[in-house]
Structure formats: structure tokens, C-alpha cells
Write a protein that holds these residues in place. Structure first.
Motif, short mmCIF file in Angstrom:
data_model
loop_
_atom_site.label_atom_id
_atom_site.label_comp_id
_atom_site.label_asym_id
_atom_site.label_seq_id
_atom_site.Cartn_x
_atom_site.Cartn_y
_atom_site.Cartn_z
N GLN A 145 46.93 34.79 44.14
CA GLN A 145 46.01 33.60 44.67
C GLN A 145 45.56 34.03 46.13
O GLN A 145 44.75 33.46 46.61
CB GLN A 145 46.66 32.58 44.68
CG GLN A 145 48.35 32.32 45.46
CD GLN A 145 48.76 30.92 45.20
OE1 GLN A 145 48.65 30.17 45.94
NE2 GLN A 145 49.53 31.03 43.91
N ASN A 146 46.05 35.07 46.78
CA ASN A 146 45.24 35.21 48.14
C ASN A 146 43.95 36.42 47.90
O ASN A 146 43.25 36.64 48.81
CB ASN A 146 46.53 36.01 49.21
CG ASN A 146 46.63 37.32 48.71
OD1 ASN A 146 46.03 38.08 47.78
ND2 ASN A 146 47.63 37.87 49.57
N PHE A 147 43.72 36.62 46.80
CA PHE A 147 42.73 37.63 46.38
C PHE A 147 41.87 36.81 45.26
O PHE A 147 40.54 37.04 45.19
CB PHE A 147 43.15 38.74 45.51
CG PHE A 147 42.23 39.79 45.26
CD1 PHE A 147 41.68 40.50 46.32
CD2 PHE A 147 42.05 39.80 43.88
CE1 PHE A 147 40.66 41.34 46.04
CE2 PHE A 147 40.83 40.96 43.66
CZ PHE A 147 40.07 41.51 44.74
N GLY B 210 53.30 39.55 49.00
CA GLY B 210 53.18 40.84 49.36
C GLY B 210 53.15 40.96 51.16
O GLY B 210 53.64 40.39 51.68
N TYR B 211 52.15 41.88 51.28
CA TYR B 211 51.91 42.13 52.80
C TYR B 211 51.26 41.09 53.69
O TYR B 211 51.67 40.78 54.70
CB TYR B 211 51.17 43.35 53.19
CG TYR B 211 52.04 44.68 52.60
CD1 TYR B 211 52.97 45.16 53.50
CD2 TYR B 211 51.65 45.44 51.55
CE1 TYR B 211 53.65 46.23 53.30
CE2 TYR B 211 52.38 46.49 51.09
CZ TYR B 211 53.39 46.91 52.13
OH TYR B 211 54.15 48.04 51.48
N GLY C 34 49.18 39.98 45.40
CA GLY C 34 48.03 39.80 46.11
C GLY C 34 47.76 41.12 46.74
O GLY C 34 48.61 42.07 47.01
N ARG C 35 46.47 41.26 47.14
CA ARG C 35 45.84 42.36 47.80
C ARG C 35 45.96 42.02 49.53
O ARG C 35 45.23 40.93 49.84
CB ARG C 35 44.58 42.67 47.54
CG ARG C 35 44.70 43.02 46.02
CD ARG C 35 43.39 43.86 45.35
NE ARG C 35 43.39 43.96 43.92
CZ ARG C 35 44.42 44.64 43.35
NH1 ARG C 35 45.05 45.27 43.70
NH2 ARG C 35 44.22 44.63 42.01
N TYR C 36 46.17 42.77 50.41
CA TYR C 36 46.17 42.44 51.79
C TYR C 36 46.18 43.83 52.64
O TYR C 36 47.20 44.10 52.76
CB TYR C 36 47.29 41.63 52.03
CG TYR C 36 46.94 41.03 53.62
CD1 TYR C 36 46.05 39.91 53.67
CD2 TYR C 36 47.63 41.47 54.64
CE1 TYR C 36 46.05 39.22 55.05
CE2 TYR C 36 47.51 40.87 55.87
CZ TYR C 36 46.58 39.75 55.99
OH TYR C 36 46.46 39.14 57.25
N PRO C 37 44.82 44.50 52.82
CA PRO C 37 45.00 45.54 53.72
C PRO C 37 45.62 45.31 55.06
O PRO C 37 45.11 44.36 55.59
CB PRO C 37 43.45 46.19 53.60
CG PRO C 37 42.82 44.92 52.92
CD PRO C 37 43.71 43.84 52.68
N GLU D 8 50.96 53.12 50.98
CA GLU D 8 50.69 53.66 52.13
C GLU D 8 51.24 52.67 53.25
O GLU D 8 51.47 53.15 54.42
CB GLU D 8 49.08 53.65 52.12
CG GLU D 8 48.51 54.37 53.10
CD GLU D 8 46.90 54.52 53.13
OE1 GLU D 8 46.55 54.60 52.10
OE2 GLU D 8 46.65 54.81 54.21
N ALA D 9 50.90 51.62 52.97
CA ALA D 9 51.27 50.48 54.14
C ALA D 9 52.92 50.57 54.31
O ALA D 9 53.30 50.49 55.51
CB ALA D 9 51.04 48.92 53.46
N LEU D 10 53.52 50.81 53.21
CA LEU D 10 55.22 50.82 53.45
C LEU D 10 55.49 52.02 54.40
O LEU D 10 56.43 52.14 55.46
CB LEU D 10 55.86 50.87 52.28
CG LEU D 10 57.50 50.95 52.09
CD1 LEU D 10 57.75 49.62 52.59
CD2 LEU D 10 57.78 51.07 50.82
N TYR D 11 54.74 53.22 54.16
CA TYR D 11 54.93 54.33 54.90
C TYR D 11 54.61 53.93 56.41
O TYR D 11 55.26 54.39 57.34
CB TYR D 11 53.93 55.54 54.32
CG TYR D 11 54.09 56.73 55.24
CD1 TYR D 11 54.97 57.74 55.16
CD2 TYR D 11 52.76 57.15 55.83
CE1 TYR D 11 54.93 59.01 55.90
CE2 TYR D 11 52.65 58.28 56.70
CZ TYR D 11 53.76 58.91 56.66
OH TYR D 11 53.77 60.28 57.31
#
Lengths: 387, 387
Positions: free
Chosen positions: A167-169, B39-40, B73-76, B107-110
Motif C-alpha cells: 500500500q505504500n506503492f 519494509g524500509y 512495499g517499495r521505498y528507495p 542493497e539497502a541492507l548492505y
């Protein structure tokens, strides 16, 4: 030895072959069978396949295979073609003609019977029902529908879980089902809904005028409460009080598809959210992993019963499903006149089901058969303690 | 008692919850667990859920439920947000951070691990793989892929039967799969193809330049020989040597979808046939009836192993799947450095699989697990004796 010709017509289902196999197994040792390719198209063009050992063995392997193994398709018959069809059947000395199909199929079969009668040709005609849309009259339901309904219900429940997590996307998904002018399949999307927060949060049926205000309100409420919304719409719903949304026209027949995209654009504009429309597509009528075991066995016994009736010399009938009275679900296969099926026309969802979906789901449950047990409740935003 | 925080990120799969449950069951009695929402996004905004009896019990009920129950979700993450994330984890005295996800997640975890290190904060980080696209490097395959591949393969086989039966109405169907820049899923569409006449008759992968001439030729050949054609295309295939076909852009991320429609229009124009495009949609990553039992149990054990590594004090690693040598399929879970996963980038299909799909299907077979046995051959037009 009685000579029988059998064909399949209209859109295939995942269990239409089960009906064919039921018929063939009940018939093959006692009659001479021939198979008509590609529905009425093949009948008019004399595409018959001899029921020899090879073809019979090949056909009986299809009991659990989706699609229509004889070939099916859409082919509206003109009066001249009906005459031609009868002439071909007569030349081949066919005693009985059987077709597995929906409304269009039964109407054509009825007309062939009338024409044979007019010519004084003693042809038995028997129709075996199938339709994923469940819009065939004079029967409690038709084989093919239960499996399609199971596909739609499971898809909706699973996508609820998927979208909830995203839902954040992405906030709204609009799923478009088959059904043409009948809402049975779209309404089945809520069958596995266990909790308020699960989708569908709004269902649009072709039986009712699309209510933009109510759609918007339902989506907004779901977004506010749960952070996401699932909308299910039947392909035949009218948009903007206008026409149905067509994606194509083939041979004069409208191919529906696109109402979900209209709703996607509308909701994006009104709510400034990310929405995605999805046509559930042909898997609704062909996905073998979603076959309802009850649907499968009913389809088979419809075929067996058709074969018995041919043997008994009956004609002008469709094999219809009737629920027997009593607490447990059981069915009885009864004859209805093809003429009555034709006069009944497309069967839409009755008001009492539309107004009380719970009663519809009680009716639907035995047809869908075994299904995945309920999931745990969805976590809700208000449960989260930010710290 | 060690304090662990775990989250799920990226697009859900039908088995990402199995990994979470495997991890939780292996950990819950020995550590203090908290769960990161969405997620992030949730990490940066401090949305943590305490692992008390209620939440632990609720989570462990999700072993066979699709979607990501914690929210995903997606969160750059920007550099500032990575700093902020580390600060939050530090304030909460978290000893170990675990994320289940794909390339972006690793990648974010790294980066979080590197930043913690820079601050002299002793934080263990462990990544648990998931992706339906199978584009994660340094692992034989990732949980989630096997079930998605099973969905695509079964759909293609079933739709072959459906379309074959409808060829007097509709001749070509173009199925669009997920996969972004990797063709693993699209290529899986041919896994259950037993006979030449079954679809797919053409597969377009993003690893190779789209060849219009070859597409046209393959479709024409299939139409001529079998009367219908199934084309499968990965969403990331470039059309007209231009860009990928986007259906939307959300937060700077391109949402692919539409290449199948371009192919539909192209084939209609070139061949004057009825074609229909279908996006296979979110069911690829969420349809519970298509879950591969092997995928399901591998996902679970990836979680269990991550928990063991946390206990052993390991850090900076992703749990990777390696096939053990030998005739029968078995796997070994081995550590790979998160830095190596990041450097490996998106893993596309290797040439040896693209050039020899048979070898790809041998590789794929154990991951897909149990599947429906082959169907009988399709009847072919040339078998019909018109009379």
C-alpha cells in the motif's frame, strides 16, 4: 446400432471435456459415435471425426484437461445453414445430435431439431449445459461455473493479501471478471472474504446501474480504514450510463473488456492514488489448478445422463441441474425442453442474491467444493504503535 | 537476550511469509523479536511491532498465506534515511536486523550495515532472499520464483487448450509475464510444453533484441500448422528498439506493462487475425493454488537458517541457495557477502539457458515441484477428414 454425433460449442471451460468423456464412456460400447469439429462451424462444413478405437481412446484421456478437445468456437447459424446442417446429418444417417454449450448452443440445437422435424426426419436432439458465466436458464447452475467462481474467489482473496502489503506503492486494484450481462462470477469474488478489511471492497454487477458515488465512497472508506481497496467489476457493466466497454468486435460479436481500465483512470483522477486494473482473463475458464471437484464430477454426470436419455429415445431436451431438497447438498438431473431454455434467455442474478450476498454465498458454497481454509486476519494500520 | 528486528520488502511472493515464519519459529523462544511494518518505509519511520504472544501467534499462522503479512512495499532509501534508520535501530538497542527481499532490499541492507559499522555500532545484518523474477545474484534461485514459474507454466499449457478450441473466433493470444529485465519467468512458460503444437510458439525475453521478423514467422507457422498461436513476452522486452513499455511511474519507479498490447496490435495489422493480449498479473506472485511445495519448504528453511546465523553471530550475509552435486536434487544453504550480491546486480538468464531451453527446463524442474501430468496430444487440423 444408433448413430450419434456430438460436438462442443461456445467458450470452453475447464470441465467441458469431462462432460464429453462422461457421454462417450456411457455410449461407446452401444452406439456408433462421431465427433463434430469446432462446434456448429464444423457441423455446417461437415467436419466429422469417426469414433474409432484411436479417437475414442484419445477423447477419454481428456477427462481432466481444460479446453474443448473437439474444437469449439463461436458460429452463429443462419436459417440456410440450419437447413444445410440438417441435410448433412441426414446424409450421414445420424439418429441423434448432442451439443455441449451455453445459450447460443441450445438455441441453435433447438432450431436444428425444429428443422429436422419439419423435414420429417427423425432426429433426437439433446443439449448438455456448460457456461462459466452461469447465465443459462432452467438449470440451478451449469457445469464450468463452479470452477470459474473458485478461480475468481481465490484470486480476490490472494490479491487482497498482496495489495495490502504494497500500500505504500499501490493502493487500489480493479479486477475485471467474465460474465457478459450476468454478475454471478463477479459476485463470487467475495465468497472467501472472511474479514471486513479483506477485498473485495466494492463489486459492480451488470444487473445494476453503475453508481459512481457509491464506488468512490467505498474505495475512500477502504483506503481510510485499511490503506488499500480491491474493486471487482463484471466485464458487462455499463460505464457512464452508456454502452458496455468493448475491446474488439469479431464476426459481429462484441468482445468485452476495458471497464476496469475506465474505473482505474476515474479513481486515479478523483483520488490521486496509484491504481491498477487487471482483466482476470482466460484463466477463469481454463486454469486446471482451480477446478472444483464438485463441478468436475457434475460435468461428468451431465454427460452420462445425456447418454442415457439418448438410449431411452428422448429428444428436444437439455439436461438441467436441480438441487434436491434437504440439508446436505445433492443434485438431481432433470429434463427441460430446449424451447423453454431458449425462451428463458440469459439468466442474470436474481435480486434476492444481489441484495443479500450472504445468501448467494450459501448457495455457491457446495458448487465451489473444497477450498483453502480462511487466512488469519489482516493487520490493520491502527494496530501499529509508532514509537 | 538478543534483540532482533525483521522486515519484508519489495513485491510480495506467495511464499515470503513462509520465510518469515521459519525465522520466527526458530527464534521466538530464544530472542526478543520486533517486526518492522511496510519494509524500509516502516524502518525509517520507526513503525515497529513488539513480538509479544499475540503478534507471534498471529505471524506464525501465515506460513501458507500469500502476500507479506508485515507489510512490504517499495521505498528507495536516501543516504540521510540510512543514517536515520541506523539511529532508530540504535535507540531501540537492536542487535540484529534481518530483511527478506530482492536486489533493492539487499542493497539497502548492505548500506545500513556499512553505516552502522562507520558509527561503531555493532549491528548484525542478514538478508533472506525472495523474488518471483529470479534476478537476484549469487544464489542458484530465490524463494518465490518456483511458485511463480509454476503459475506461468500451467497457465500457458491450459490456455493452449483453450485457444486451440477457439480458433475459428480467435487465433493468437499474447501472454505477458513479470520479470523486468530478466526472462526467467517468461521462459518458464514452455516448461510444460509436451508437443510441438502446444504453446508457447514464440517467447520474447528481455535479454535479447526483439526480432519482429522471427515473431511474425513463428506466429504464421503456428497458424498454418495448428490454427492458433501462443506468444509469451516478458514485460521488460524492448519494443521497436526503443524503451520498455510503461503503464505507469510511481515514485520514480517504472511500472512495466503493455508490450503484449503492442504485439497484439502489430500482429492484427500484419496478419489480419483476431489476437488478444493478456497481462498475467499479480496472480503470478500471489496465487495460492499454484504454490510449489518445494519452493514453499525452501522458503521456510531459508528463514530457519537466517535465524541460526543470527544466533551464531554472523553478519553482512545473505542466505543463498546452492545445489549439491549428485543425481537427485538437493540444496545447501550457504552464506554470501551482501556486498557481493550488490556488486552482482540483476541476474539475467545466461546464454546457455536461452540458447538451449531444454537445459533450462531440466534446471527448473525440481524447483517447480509437483505439477499436473502431461495432457494428451492436441488434435490437429490435418487429422480431420472433411466429408
Amino acid at each position: 446400432m444408433k448413430k450419434i454425433a456430438i460436438g462442443q460449442a461456445g467458450g470452453p471451460t475447464s470441465v467441458i471435456n469431462a462432460t464429453l468423456v462422461g457421454f462417450v464412456k456411457q455410449t461407446m460400447s452401444k452406439c456408433s459415435l462421431s465427433f463434430i469439429r469446432n462446434g456448429y462451424d464444423g457441423l455446417v462444413h461437415g467436419e466429422f471425426i469417426e469414433g474409432n478405437d484411436t479417437t475414442l481412446q484419445w477423447i477419454t484421456q481428456h477427462e481432466k484437461v481444460p479446453g474443448a478437445c473437439l474444437g469449439s468456437g463461436r458460429y452463429p447459424l443462419s436459417d440456410e445453414e440450419i437447413e444445410k446442417a440438417v441435410r448433412i446429418l441426414r446424409e450421414k444417417r445420424i439418429d441423434a445430435l448432442v451439443f455441449i454449450g451455453g445459450n447460443g448452443t441450445m438455441e441453435a440445437l433447438y432450431k436444428v431439431g425444429v428443422e429436422a422435424n419439419r423435414q420429417g426426419y427423425d432426429l433426437q436432439v439433446i443439449g448438455l449445459p456448460k457456461t462459466v458465466d452461469n447465465d443459462l436458464g432452467c438449470t440451478d447452475h451449469a457445469p464450468g461455473f463452479g470452477s470459474a467462481a473458485k478461480y475468481v474467489a481465490q484470486t480476490t482473496r490472494d490479491m487482497s493479501r498482496d495489495l495490502h502489503a504494497m500500500q505504500n506503492f499501490e493502493q487500489v486494484r480493479i479486477l475485471e471478471t467474465m460474465g457478459r450481462n450476468a454478475g454471478w462470477l463477479a459476485a463470487a469474488s467475495g465468497f472467501l472474504k472472511t474479514y471486513e478489511e479483506e477485498g473485495p471492497h466494492f463489486i459492480a454487477l451488470p444487473e445494476r446501474q453503475m453508481n459512481h458515488e457509491k464506488l468512490l465512497q467505498s474505495v475512500e472508506t477502504a483506503l481510510y480504514r485499511y490503506g488499500f481497496a480491491i474493486v471487482v467489476v463484471s466485464e458487462g457493466v455499463l460505464w457512464n450510463q452508456g454502452a458496455q466497454v468493448e475491446r474488439d468486435v469479431v464476426g459481429g460479436r462484441s468482445v468485452l473488456g476495458g471497464i476496469s481500465k475506465e474505473i482505474e483512470l476515474y479513481l486515479k483522477q478523483e483520488l490521486n492514488i496509484m491504481a491498477r486494473s487487471e482483466l482476470l482473463g482466460m484463466n477463469q475458464r481454463s486454469y486446471s489448478l482451480a477446478v472444483s471437484s464438485v463441478d468436475q464430477s457434475e460435468a461428468y454426470f451431465v454427460g452420462v445422463t445425456g447418454a442415457d436419455w439418448i438410449k431411452e429415445g428422448r429428444s428436444g431436451l437439455m439436461v438441467a441441474i436441480e438441487r434436491t431438497k434437504g440439508l446436505a447438498y445433492s443434485i438431481h438431473l432433470k429434463p427441460v425442453a430446449l424451447g423453454a431454455v431458449v425462451r428463458a434467455g440469459e439468466r442474470v442474478m436474481p435480486d434476492q442474491f444481489i441484495d443479500n450476498l450472504k445468501s448467494y454465498y450459501e448457495w455457491l458454497e457446495p458448487i465451489i467444493g473444497d477450498h483453502v481454509s480462511p487466512y488469519p486476519p489482516l493487520f490493520q494500520m491502527r494496530d501499529v504503535k509508532s514509537s
